[in-house]
Design a protein around this motif. Sequence first.
Motif, mmCIF file in Angstrom:
data_model
loop_
_atom_site.group_PDB
_atom_site.id
_atom_site.type_symbol
_atom_site.label_atom_id
_atom_site.label_comp_id
_atom_site.label_asym_id
_atom_site.label_seq_id
_atom_site.Cartn_x
_atom_site.Cartn_y
_atom_site.Cartn_z
ATOM 1 N N ASP A 105 53.054 -28.434 84.696
ATOM 2 C CA ASP A 105 51.672 -28.898 84.642
ATOM 3 C C ASP A 105 51.547 -30.376 84.995
ATOM 4 O OD1 ASP A 105 48.903 -28.154 83.941
ATOM 5 O OD2 ASP A 105 49.151 -29.701 82.410
ATOM 6 N N ALA A 106 52.538 -31.187 84.617
ATOM 7 C CA ALA A 106 52.436 -32.625 84.864
ATOM 8 C C ALA A 106 53.813 -33.270 84.769
ATOM 9 C CB ALA A 106 51.494 -33.279 83.858
ATOM 10 N N VAL A 107 53.914 -34.448 85.363
ATOM 11 C CA VAL A 107 55.105 -35.286 85.262
ATOM 12 C C VAL A 107 54.635 -36.620 84.695
ATOM 13 C CG1 VAL A 107 56.997 -36.389 86.500
ATOM 14 C CG2 VAL A 107 56.170 -34.138 87.234
ATOM 15 N N LEU A 108 55.185 -37.012 83.552
ATOM 16 C CA LEU A 108 54.812 -38.268 82.910
ATOM 17 C C LEU A 108 55.839 -39.330 83.272
ATOM 18 C CD1 LEU A 108 53.951 -36.808 79.410
ATOM 19 C CD2 LEU A 108 52.394 -37.219 81.310
ATOM 20 N N ARG A 109 55.349 -40.467 83.759
ATOM 21 C CA ARG A 109 56.212 -41.580 84.175
ATOM 22 C C ARG A 109 55.593 -42.881 83.711
ATOM 23 N NH1 ARG A 109 58.194 -40.645 90.331
ATOM 24 N NH2 ARG A 109 58.466 -38.412 90.254
ATOM 25 N N SER A 110 56.395 -43.924 83.674
ATOM 26 C CA SER A 110 55.858 -45.252 83.376
ATOM 27 C C SER A 110 55.484 -45.931 84.692
ATOM 28 C CB SER A 110 56.879 -46.094 82.605
ATOM 29 O OG SER A 110 58.048 -46.257 83.353
ATOM 30 N N ALA A 111 54.614 -46.932 84.608
ATOM 31 C CA ALA A 111 54.175 -47.647 85.813
ATOM 32 C C ALA A 111 55.328 -48.400 86.460
ATOM 33 C CB ALA A 111 53.034 -48.595 85.469
ATOM 34 N N THR A 112 56.276 -48.864 85.647
ATOM 35 C CA THR A 112 57.471 -49.531 86.163
ATOM 36 C C THR A 112 58.686 -48.760 85.677
ATOM 37 O OG1 THR A 112 57.581 -50.986 84.248
ATOM 38 C CG2 THR A 112 56.379 -51.804 86.172
ATOM 39 N N LYS A 113 59.773 -48.903 86.390
ATOM 40 C CA LYS A 113 60.988 -48.162 86.041
ATOM 41 C C LYS A 113 61.434 -48.512 84.621
ATOM 42 C CE LYS A 113 65.669 -47.121 87.478
ATOM 43 N NZ LYS A 113 66.702 -47.260 88.496
ATOM 44 N N MET A 114 61.714 -47.474 83.833
ATOM 45 C CA MET A 114 62.206 -47.656 82.478
ATOM 46 C C MET A 114 63.419 -46.743 82.294
ATOM 47 S SD MET A 114 60.427 -47.455 78.685
ATOM 48 C CE MET A 114 59.020 -46.703 79.333
ATOM 49 N N GLY A 115 64.556 -47.216 82.783
ATOM 50 C CA GLY A 115 65.782 -46.445 82.657
ATOM 51 C C GLY A 115 65.892 -45.346 83.689
ATOM 52 N N TYR A 116 67.042 -44.656 83.661
ATOM 53 C CA TYR A 116 67.321 -43.610 84.646
ATOM 54 C C TYR A 116 67.171 -42.200 84.092
ATOM 55 C CZ TYR A 116 71.930 -43.671 82.378
ATOM 56 O OH TYR A 116 72.949 -43.631 81.471
ATOM 57 N N MET A 117 66.982 -42.071 82.759
ATOM 58 C CA MET A 117 66.842 -40.758 82.141
ATOM 59 C C MET A 117 66.085 -40.923 80.844
ATOM 60 S SD MET A 117 67.571 -37.547 81.935
ATOM 61 C CE MET A 117 67.581 -36.269 80.708
ATOM 62 N N TRP A 118 65.093 -40.042 80.588
ATOM 63 C CA TRP A 118 64.373 -40.075 79.324
ATOM 64 C C TRP A 118 64.805 -38.873 78.507
ATOM 65 C CZ3 TRP A 118 58.568 -41.416 80.613
ATOM 66 C CH2 TRP A 118 58.508 -42.695 81.185
ATOM 67 N N GLU A 119 65.567 -39.105 77.458
ATOM 68 C CA GLU A 119 66.058 -38.034 76.604
ATOM 69 C C GLU A 119 65.098 -37.760 75.450
ATOM 70 O OE1 GLU A 119 69.876 -39.575 75.287
ATOM 71 O OE2 GLU A 119 70.834 -38.139 76.636
ATOM 72 N N CYS A 120 65.250 -36.594 74.863
ATOM 73 C CA CYS A 120 64.611 -36.212 73.593
ATOM 74 C C CYS A 120 63.116 -36.520 73.546
ATOM 75 C CB CYS A 120 65.311 -36.888 72.427
ATOM 76 S SG CYS A 120 67.086 -36.611 72.392
ATOM 77 N N PRO A 121 62.343 -36.107 74.546
ATOM 78 C CA PRO A 121 60.922 -36.444 74.526
ATOM 79 C C PRO A 121 60.145 -35.619 73.499
ATOM 80 C CG PRO A 121 61.357 -34.969 76.332
ATOM 81 C CD PRO A 121 62.697 -35.295 75.718
#
Length: 129
Positions: free
Chosen positions: A69-85
């Motif tokens: 349904d969607a991809v959530l991202r930050s406006a600027t790069k915040m790391g290479y992997m977002w774990e445990c969302p």
Amino acid sequence: VSQDGLRFDQKQVILTNADYPDFCSCHVRDPKVNPTAGGYEMVLGARTLDDEGCVLLYRSHNLQQWRLDAVLRSATKMGYMWECPDLFPLGDRYILLSCPQGLPREAQRFLNTYPAVWMQGHFDQTAAP
């Protein structure tokens, strides 16, 4: 599925690597499923081919068939992997919890190897392909 939290029914594959967006690596993990008014939503921590962290948001009406349904991202790069969302509503906003990997250490921030962060607001969502 478990009625008592101790014994589980047989496992079933609901997503494969082919179900992830083309811009994502197969480094996708840590599903969190929540009931919603229309069915269920699932967030997954992900890593893009450009080594940026994001969260994939899937929806389902029956826990069997899932649609991105969607991809959530930050406006600027915040790391290479977002774990445990985890994503949940709080009042008129949403709270996104995550443990981004690969944040450069700063004098007073990101001193842990894998910090935990929270974001709030009305997230800009990249439309699903």
